[in-house]
Write a protein that holds these residues in place. Structure first.
Motif, PDB file in Angstrom:
ATOM      1  N   UNK A  62      25.170 -17.936  68.332  1.00 45.72           N
ATOM      2  CA  UNK A  62      24.688 -16.270  69.599  1.00 45.72           C
ATOM      3  C   UNK A  62      24.636 -16.093  70.261  1.00 45.72           C
ATOM      4  N   UNK A  63      25.174 -17.411  71.382  1.00 44.13           N
ATOM      5  CA  UNK A  63      25.894 -17.417  72.277  1.00 44.13           C
ATOM      6  C   UNK A  63      26.883 -16.949  72.614  1.00 44.13           C
ATOM      7  N   UNK A  64      27.351 -17.464  71.925  1.00 37.33           N
ATOM      8  CA  UNK A  64      28.450 -18.173  71.913  1.00 37.33           C
ATOM      9  C   UNK A  64      29.688 -16.557  71.443  1.00 37.33           C
ATOM     10  N   UNK A  65      29.288 -16.370  70.365  1.00 39.90           N
ATOM     11  CA  UNK A  65      29.545 -15.172  70.003  1.00 39.90           C
ATOM     12  C   UNK A  65      29.633 -14.065  71.382  1.00 39.90           C
ATOM     13  N   UNK A  66      28.466 -13.765  72.551  1.00 46.37           N
ATOM     14  CA  UNK A  66      27.892 -13.258  72.620  1.00 46.37           C
ATOM     15  C   UNK A  66      28.935 -13.505  74.209  1.00 46.37           C
ATOM     16  N   UNK A  67      29.501 -14.916  74.243  1.00 46.36           N
ATOM     17  CA  UNK A  67      30.811 -14.750  75.418  1.00 46.36           C
ATOM     18  C   UNK A  67      31.389 -14.017  74.581  1.00 46.36           C
ATOM     19  N   UNK A  68      32.081 -14.189  73.553  1.00 47.90           N
ATOM     20  CA  UNK A  68      33.638 -14.749  73.504  1.00 47.90           C
ATOM     21  C   UNK A  68      33.653 -13.034  72.819  1.00 47.90           C
ATOM     22  N   UNK A  69      32.474 -11.948  72.907  1.00 45.16           N
ATOM     23  CA  UNK A  69      32.631 -10.863  73.029  1.00 45.16           C
ATOM     24  C   UNK A  69      32.989  -9.979  73.906  1.00 45.16           C
ATOM     25  N   UNK A  70      32.034 -10.785  75.302  1.00 42.72           N
ATOM     26  CA  UNK A  70      32.246 -10.149  76.775  1.00 42.72           C
ATOM     27  C   UNK A  70      33.868 -10.492  77.002  1.00 42.72           C
ATOM     28  N   UNK A  71      34.029 -11.806  76.807  1.00 40.84           N
ATOM     29  CA  UNK A  71      35.882 -12.079  77.065  1.00 40.84           C
ATOM     30  C   UNK A  71      36.442 -10.786  76.405  1.00 40.84           C
ATOM     31  N   UNK A  72      36.380 -10.364  75.216  1.00 40.31           N
ATOM     32  CA  UNK A  72      36.742  -9.729  74.484  1.00 40.31           C
ATOM     33  C   UNK A  72      37.110  -8.424  74.801  1.00 40.31           C
ATOM     34  N   UNK A  73      35.904  -7.552  75.514  1.00 44.23           N
ATOM     35  CA  UNK A  73      35.662  -6.321  76.345  1.00 44.23           C
ATOM     36  C   UNK A  73      35.970  -6.979  77.018  1.00 44.23           C
ATOM     37  N   UNK A  74      36.400  -7.858  77.873  1.00 45.01           N
ATOM     38  CA  UNK A  74      36.569  -7.948  79.553  1.00 45.01           C
ATOM     39  C   UNK A  74      38.187  -7.632  79.270  1.00 45.01           C
ATOM     40  N   UNK A  75      38.695  -8.794  78.603  1.00 48.09           N
ATOM     41  CA  UNK A  75      40.207  -8.992  78.386  1.00 48.09           C
ATOM     42  C   UNK A  75      40.599  -6.953  77.994  1.00 48.09           C
ATOM     43  N   UNK A  76      40.350  -6.127  76.905  1.00 52.94           N
ATOM     44  CA  UNK A  76      40.494  -4.895  76.668  1.00 52.94           C
ATOM     45  C   UNK A  76      40.021  -3.845  77.344  1.00 52.94           C
ATOM     46  N   UNK A  77      39.742  -4.209  78.638  1.00 49.05           N
ATOM     47  CA  UNK A  77      39.033  -3.373  80.269  1.00 49.05           C
ATOM     48  C   UNK A  77      40.297  -3.647  80.530  1.00 49.05           C
ATOM     49  N   UNK A  78      40.591  -4.728  81.191  1.00 46.56           N
ATOM     50  CA  UNK A  78      41.576  -5.312  82.103  1.00 46.56           C
ATOM     51  C   UNK A  78      42.711  -4.547  81.589  1.00 46.56           C
ATOM     52  N   UNK A  79      42.727  -4.501  80.027  1.00 50.69           N
ATOM     53  CA  UNK A  79      44.297  -4.036  78.809  1.00 50.69           C
ATOM     54  C   UNK A  79      44.150  -2.620  79.717  1.00 50.69           C
TER      55      UNK A  79
END
Length: 164
Positions: A62-79
């Motif tokens: 679950x923590x790995x998925x949360x980290x991956x989701x946070x990274x995805x959200x940050x990447x999409x937000x920066x794009x």
């Protein structure tokens, strides 16, 4: 011959042996019970450890998925931010670029790229339409084109317009 009291001793001894066997059997039963309790406690402890391990694995996933989701959200937000910044800069550049002079240049380029030959009585109407567009461009605010006379240029070759 029997000794007197021998049977009595034998009977007491037999009773003592039977009592001792009963005590041993009771102790064995208590020991078996303690072994069973210890075995059950051991199994419960092992089950508890296995369950805790599974819970820790699930928490880790679950923590790995949360980290991956946070990274995805940050990447999409920066794009999205980059796209927004690019769009705003392009809009600002286009606003600066769309001046009356630029529009006149594009108008002249469009006319010069139109290399068609016209024959017939309707040619004057086409020149009149160009004259109206030229008047529109001339009347744009901040535009000073008093040196251009569209009425004089309508009869000239289109390439002469580029020289003005």
């Amino acid at each position: 011959m029997k000794k007197p009291g021998t049977s009595y001793c034998f009977n007491i001894w037999y009773v003592l042996v039977a009592v001792e066997r009963q005590r041993v059997a009771e102790k064995e039963a208590v020991t078996q019970k303690k072994i069973a309790i210890t075995e059950a406690e051991k199994n419960a402890y092992v089950s508890k450890i296995v369950m805790e391990q599974k819970l820790m694995e699930k928490d880790s996933v679950r923590m790995q998925e949360e980290i991956e989701n946070a990274m995805y959200i940050a990447r999409e937000k920066s794009l999205a931010d980059a796209k927004y910044y690019q769009t705003m800069k392009e809009a600002k550049a286009n606003k600066l670029k769309l001046t009356p002079q630029f529009l006149e240049l594009k108008f002249i380029e469009a006319i010069s790229n139109n290399a068609k030959m016209f024959f017939g009585n309707k040619i004057s109407n086409m020149l009149m339409d160009q004259r109206l567009l030229g008047n529109f461009l001339r009347d744009l605010p901040g535009r000073n084109v008093s040196h251009i006379s569209w009425a004089k240029d309508c009869g000239k070759n289109v390439s002469n317009l580029m020289e003005i």
